[in-house]
Design an enzyme around this catalytic site. Structure first.
Site, PDB file in Angstrom:
ATOM      1  N   LEU A  57       0.828  -1.207   0.000  1.00  0.00           N
ATOM      2  CA  LEU A  57       0.000   0.000   0.000  1.00  0.00           C
ATOM      3  C   LEU A  57       0.864   1.260   0.000  1.00  0.00           C
ATOM      4  O   LEU A  57       1.086   1.882   1.029  1.00  0.00           O
ATOM      5  CB  LEU A  57      -0.937   0.000   1.217  1.00  0.00           C
ATOM      6  CG  LEU A  57      -2.301  -0.620   0.926  1.00  0.00           C
ATOM      7  CD1 LEU A  57      -2.160  -2.081   0.588  1.00  0.00           C
ATOM      8  CD2 LEU A  57      -3.247  -0.425   2.068  1.00  0.00           C
ATOM      9  N   GLU A  59       1.533   4.363  -2.909  1.00  0.00           N
ATOM     10  CA  GLU A  59       1.312   4.838  -4.277  1.00  0.00           C
ATOM     11  C   GLU A  59       2.605   5.314  -4.930  1.00  0.00           C
ATOM     12  O   GLU A  59       2.822   5.099  -6.118  1.00  0.00           O
ATOM     13  CB  GLU A  59       0.265   5.952  -4.281  1.00  0.00           C
ATOM     14  CG  GLU A  59      -1.150   5.469  -3.922  1.00  0.00           C
ATOM     15  CD  GLU A  59      -1.341   5.243  -2.431  1.00  0.00           C
ATOM     16  OE1 GLU A  59      -0.461   5.669  -1.633  1.00  0.00           O
ATOM     17  OE2 GLU A  59      -2.354   4.621  -2.053  1.00  0.00           O
ATOM     18  N   GLY A  84      -8.090  10.764  -4.836  1.00  0.00           N
ATOM     19  CA  GLY A  84      -7.465  11.476  -3.729  1.00  0.00           C
ATOM     20  C   GLY A  84      -6.238  10.774  -3.182  1.00  0.00           C
ATOM     21  O   GLY A  84      -5.521  11.323  -2.338  1.00  0.00           O
ATOM     22  N   HIS A 128     -12.190  10.676  -1.894  1.00  0.00           N
ATOM     23  CA  HIS A 128     -12.682   9.630  -2.796  1.00  0.00           C
ATOM     24  C   HIS A 128     -13.476  10.206  -3.975  1.00  0.00           C
ATOM     25  O   HIS A 128     -14.126   9.455  -4.692  1.00  0.00           O
ATOM     26  CB  HIS A 128     -13.590   8.653  -2.042  1.00  0.00           C
ATOM     27  CG  HIS A 128     -12.873   7.750  -1.091  1.00  0.00           C
ATOM     28  ND1 HIS A 128     -12.211   8.216   0.012  1.00  0.00           N
ATOM     29  CD2 HIS A 128     -12.721   6.402  -1.080  1.00  0.00           C
ATOM     30  CE1 HIS A 128     -11.689   7.182   0.671  1.00  0.00           C
ATOM     31  NE2 HIS A 128     -11.978   6.078   0.029  1.00  0.00           N
TER      32      HIS A 128
END
Lengths: 324, 394
Positions: A57, A59, A84, A128
């Protein structure tokens, strides 16, 4: 075949994986789960964990390692789980992905696709529902496209993967599981970096992309009932812009309204308004108007429908344009 | 202990993802030998050479009450989401002991930086659960005052708050409220995060900053084994608590389903921080019994046998057994807690469904300290636009 937008993307990704052994998918939860929106459903099962990769996890890690994979000759297609969440990867995208070809004088191409579900209207919590497209369109070296319907989704994702340039590929998440549409696998698709008139009209040109194309088409339907003829252009490509169809339309109608969910200030609408004014000044009957999200952070979901440009706000802008 | 899989041994359809035991060795199957435990899953009180708590029967009953009520909060919120009253809910089911044990270790002057699942810690900081429901209902992004509760807003972008916690701890150092020896004054910070977030750059940078400045921060990682669909071995190839050593501070693995052990370990780590001895990483070894959130379907990626195995380690059941077996609580106590849970449930249902939607013009509030004229004009324009519908409707 009739597919939802999510299934069309899935079919497009499947075909890309079949056609080119160098294509890899990477992202959080894209493997066994099939992605939180199920866009990659079943692909790990069929193509294996080496080609459909569940990542840690992180990015920045996803995009940064995809850079390395691309340098090694792969064509990574990374999924950012929500709009986001792209910002931890922003440095890798803007400083590394976008500039690699330039820095290496073309020796190190960066054939990467960064898929981002974008836009609001799904009743989600913070981070989101955002529309970060202008931040990427502003970055030289990146190309940015947005699909608005299943057929485009199917073709555009394959074309983006085939592109030798890095492409930020925006998917209107609100429409993932909305209406099915016919996708003809034997069709010849239009070029990726092209805009298209999706509804012909004569009074005003509405420029939309991603989730607002649907809003614009519905608005055009409503306006037709009241005797106003709206032409709707689906931009599809945000960087580079495909201006000829836009300018041709505006020269005919004399009026343009841009609609996007992103904040109006310095959004795509600002660039479009400038370009239209430069190129069509003597054809314009009204200033180019913009309808979009307010210049505030994305609000709590119970009032997000006020933030998002809807049919009424778009028609209000059309009325204002026609009143000039 | 096995090492990483031999690439040469891979077959065409082999995977890069061995299971937990393959990665960490058979001794790690249930948390391993380093797991600090004071109350076994069977409810037996055991002792540890380094960590212990000496609680009165009333305090033990208090911990049971906290966990039972927080579980009820979670159940009610999940049901409210199913009935369309919440947009989403992040369940804490199974993590009650980790959160209550940690929350009850805090001093009033401490400060908590939560993720989006710390409903139990919020409870310990007297944040009205209706505020939590409001966030997931979508009426705001967090309705409580962080300073008033020593409890920050929920952070959804994973790991970001670990850096905020470290910076806040650096502020405590500069304010001279670390290592004074005054128990009512010395303060510390807790940063919550999960096993998934441990992969983020921000978390690793927070470790470095905290170590570098010897900041009074406790990194409290609830390792619930799952980051949505990804198992722990996708994030780490050593037990998470062991990472701390590489950054230069101690790491402890505690049984996160054991409220006593979690309380003891967190108290010790907070005390260490307050005394100026720097950061600690606590890995609360637990299990996410529910889904990631109400939109998730864990049957797609994990085995029900795994869930069944963890059911036997339930944090509330083990304390209940301990209380009953040792005559520390009578039937009336459990009846009272059940009644209190019912009352809480009723209050949450009524409070949630009665929660009004915000005024649309709230969109424009608190974007800036000094509001630019352009934004005022945008707000006024939208207000006039909304009024035009009302006038048209007259």
């Amino acid at each position: 075949m009739r597919l939802t937008l999510a299934k069309a993307l899935n079919a497009g990704l499947r075909r890309a994986l079949e056609d080119d052994p160098k294509v890899l998918l990477m992202g959080e939860d894209i493997g066994r789960l099939g992605g939180v929106f199920r866009v990659t459903d079943g692909l790990q099962k069929d193509f294996g964990e080496d080609r459909v990769i569940d990542s840690p996890l992180a990015e920045s890690g996803i995009v940064g390692t995809a850079v390395g994979l691309a340098l090694r000759g792969y064509r990574p297609v990374v999924e950012i789980q929500f709009d986001g969440f792209v910002y931890p990867a922003y440095d890798q995208i803007v400083s590394q992905v976008a500039k690699m070809r330039y820095r290496s004088r073309g020796r190190s191409p960066m054939p990467m696709v960064i898929r981002i579900p974008f836009g609001g209207g799904i009743g989600a919590v913070e981070h989101h529902s955002e529309s970060p497209e202008a931040q990427f369109a502003h970055t030289p070296g990146l190309k940015v496209v947005a699909c608005s319907n299943p057929a485009d989704a199917y073709w555009m994702i394959q074309q983006a993967i085939a592109s030798d340039d890095p492409v930020v590929f925006l998917e209107p998440k609100r429409q993932y599981h909305a209406d099915k549409a016919e996708v003809d696998e034997a069709a010849t698709p239009p070029p990726l970096f092209s805009s298209r008139v999706v509804r012909a009209g004569s009074d005003v040109t509405v420029l939309a992309y991603g989730p607002t194309v649907r809003t614009a088409l519905r608005a055009a339907e409503a306006a037709a009932g009241e005797g106003r003829s709206m032409e709707v252009v689906d931009l599809r490509t945000l960087s580079p812009l495909d201006l000829p169809p836009v300018l041709e339309s505006v020269r005919r109608t004399g009026r343009a309204v841009v609609v996007h969910e992103a904040h109006v200030n310095l959004g795509l609408g600002a660039e479009l308004a400038a370009r239209i004014t430069e190129e069509c000044f003597f054809s314009l009957e009204a200033p180019v108007l913009r309808v979009g999200g307010f210049d505030t952070p994305y609000p709590a979901s119970r009032i997000e429908e006020h933030f998002l440009p809807d049919l009424d706000r778009l028609l209000d802008a059309v009325d204002r344009s026609l009143a000039f | 202990m096995t090492t990483h899989p031999d690439p040469a041994a891979r077959t065409a359809d082999a995977t890069f993802g061995p299971d937990l035991v393959e990665v960490f060795g058979p001794s790690q199957a249930d948390g391993g030998p380093d797991l600090v435990q004071l109350l076994t899953p069977e409810g037996e009180r055991v002792h540890h050479p380094d960590f212990d708590v000496d609680l009165t029967p009333e305090e033990l009953r208090g911990l049971y009450r906290d966990m039972a009520l927080v579980r009820r909060l979670d159940v009610e919120a999940t049901a409210l989401q199913r009935h369309g009253e919440l947009g989403l809910w992040a369940q804490l089911l199974g993590q009650e002991a980790a959160q209550i044990g940690c929350g009850r270790a805090l001093a009033p002057q401490d400060f908590v930086f939560p993720t989006y699942r710390e409903h139990g810690v919020a409870w310990c900081r007297d944040v009205d659960p209706l505020h939590l429901l409001g966030l997931f209902r979508g009426v705001d992004h967090g309705g409580w005052d962080p300073a008033a509760h020593g409890f920050g807003l929920y952070t959804i972008v994973i790991g970001a708050q670990t850096l905020h916690a470290t910076g806040y701890a650096m502020g405590l150092q500069r304010d001279g409220v670390v290592g004074t020896g005054d128990a009512a004054r010395d303060a510390a910070v807790i940063a919550h995060f999960g096993d998934g977030a441990s992969s983020q750059g921000d978390v690793n940078e927070a470790f470095i900053f905290a170590a570098s400045y010897n900041a009074p921060v406790v990194f409290f990682c609830q390792n619930n084994q799952w980051a949505i669909s990804e198992p722990i071995e996708r994030q780490t190839r050593i037990p998470l608590f062991q990472r701390a050593l590489g950054f230069g501070f101690p790491g402890i693995r505690v049984d996160g389903n054991d409220v006593l052990a979690t309380l003891a370990v967190t108290r010790a780590a907070l005390q260490r921080a307050r005394e100026g001895q720097g950061p600690t990483l606590i890995e609360a070894y637990t299990y996410r019994m529910g889904a990631h959130t109400t939109t998730d379907d864990p049957t797609r990626y994990r085995l029900s046998s795994d869930v069944e195995r963890w059911k036997l380690k339930d944090p509330i059941a083990r304390l209940e057994v301990h209380l009953k077996r040792n005559g520390l609580a009578d039937a009336a106590f459990f009846d009272d807690v059940a009644a209190e849970a019912d009352a809480l449930g009723a209050r949450l249902r009524a409070g949630c469904t009665a929660m009004p939607d915000p005024d649309p013009l709230a969109i424009f509030e608190q974007v800036y300290a000094e509001v630019p004229d352009e934004l005022v004009a945008q707000r006024d324009g939208y207000a006039a636009y909304l009024d035009s519908f009302e006038e048209a409707g007259r």
